[in-house]
Enzyme design. Structure first.
Site, PDB file in Angstrom:
ATOM      1  N   PRO A   2       0.836  -1.207   0.000  1.00 37.79           N
ATOM      2  CA  PRO A   2       0.000   0.000   0.000  1.00 37.79           C
ATOM      3  C   PRO A   2       0.872   1.259   0.000  1.00 37.79           C
ATOM      4  CG  PRO A   2      -0.480  -1.396   1.918  1.00 37.79           C
ATOM      5  CD  PRO A   2       0.709  -1.981   1.218  1.00 37.79           C
ATOM      6  N   GLU A   3       0.460   2.230  -0.782  1.00 41.04           N
ATOM      7  CA  GLU A   3       1.162   3.512  -0.789  1.00 41.04           C
ATOM      8  C   GLU A   3       0.273   4.547  -0.105  1.00 41.04           C
ATOM      9  OE1 GLU A   3       2.798   4.461  -4.637  1.00 41.04           O
ATOM     10  OE2 GLU A   3       3.432   2.407  -4.990  1.00 41.04           O
ATOM     11  N   ARG A 113       1.985 -11.969   5.968  1.00 34.57           N
ATOM     12  CA  ARG A 113       3.441 -11.999   5.781  1.00 34.57           C
ATOM     13  C   ARG A 113       4.206 -11.357   6.946  1.00 34.57           C
ATOM     14  NH1 ARG A 113       4.445 -10.222  -0.334  1.00 34.57           N
ATOM     15  NH2 ARG A 113       6.563 -10.816   0.161  1.00 34.57           N
TER      16      ARG A 113
END
Ligand SMILES: [Zn+2]
Length: 275
Positions: A2-3, A113
């Site tokens: 995500p940015e 993750r």
């Protein structure tokens, strides 16, 4: 990953759901995240009101009670799922922390993750890493002159420099590719070779691209979803990102978009419009 737009959308979703509510229960399922979750995390926040949620770069800052600050980073695969009091919480395997508010609203931090973070910071969080060295917020006060001054000694390629969080916070690979295309700047150009006009174009287009992406609900690639499970659609508006071999979107241009690798990351650009 995500940015800035995707993180801002998650922040807004959390803000609507939990600001002004008191944390009733915190269930920590895993303490060994990238930054270990302190054993007293639940105790430190339970019974306190969520005063506000802010964002700095790709970090979401929860301001809790009078004296607690909790920092959230979604990492590569982190998600926040929110359940209103009418929905019942459906556990997922990788829900590491689950909050329940006093009205029954619930949210889970899910991260298969485990590159994400959810930790307690001090009230003086801005003086700690990574915030102490973090660059300007691109949607706040940022001018072409600021950018020009911050890159005037940098020999690296402008693409890599714009990804450096110490120069500007939260712009990531996707949006930097899009910004440089709109600004008609070659991504391999040395940062220090850019003039003030080029810097002004970068700043203006950064603002436009980020605001358009937020309005479109962000870009959905792999793991990103909204806090309610819906998807963003800005990926349909990409001009260059992930468009290797496609025709340039400028009508007068007949070139194809190229992909090169810079500092281990893919860069997409038009060799005719950006040189
Ligand atoms: Zn072109």
């Amino acid at each position: 990953m995500p940015e800035l737009p995707e993180v801002e959308i998650v922040r807004r979703g959390m803000d609507r759901a939990i600001t002004g509510k008191v944390i009733r229960i915190v269930q920590v399922n895993r303490y060994d995240l990238r930054i270990p979750v302190p054993q007293d995390f639940g105790q430190s926040v339970t019974g306190k009101i969520v005063r506000s949620l802010s964002r700095r770069g790709k970090y979401i800052i929860m301001h809790i009670g009078d004296d607690v600050v909790s920092v959230l980073h979604l990492g590569m695969s982190g998600r926040i799922r929110i359940f209103s009091p009418d929905d019942s919480y459906v556990p997922q395997k990788h829900d590491h922390i689950v909050f329940t508010m006093d009205d029954g609203t619930c949210f889970a931090f899910e991260d298969p993750r485990r590159f994400g973070m959810f930790y307690l910071a001090s009230n003086d969080w801005e003086a700690d890493r990574p915030f102490i060295s973090m660059g300007v917020e691109p949607l706040e006060k940022w001018s072409g002159q600021d950018l020009f001054e911050s890159i005037r000694n940098k020999k690296a390629a402008i693409k890599s420099v714009l990804l450096d969080q110490r120069v500007v916070a939260g712009l990531g690979n996707i949006y930097v590719c899009e910004v440089l295309f709109r600004a008609r700047i070659n991504p391999v150009c040395q940062a220090k070779a850019l003039d003030i006009a080029a810097c002004e174009r970068i700043v203006a287009h950064s603002r436009d691209v980020l605001n358009e992406a937020i309005a479109a609900g962000g870009s959905t690639l792999k793991d990103y979803q909204h806090t309610d499970g819906s998807l963003g659609y800005f990926q349909h508006g990409f001009s260059v990102y992930d468009r290797e071999g496609h025709k340039c979107t400028h009508e007068s241009c007949s070139s194809e978009i190229l992909r090169i690798v810079q500092a281990g990351r893919s860069t997409f650009y038009c060799p005719s419009c950006q040189n």
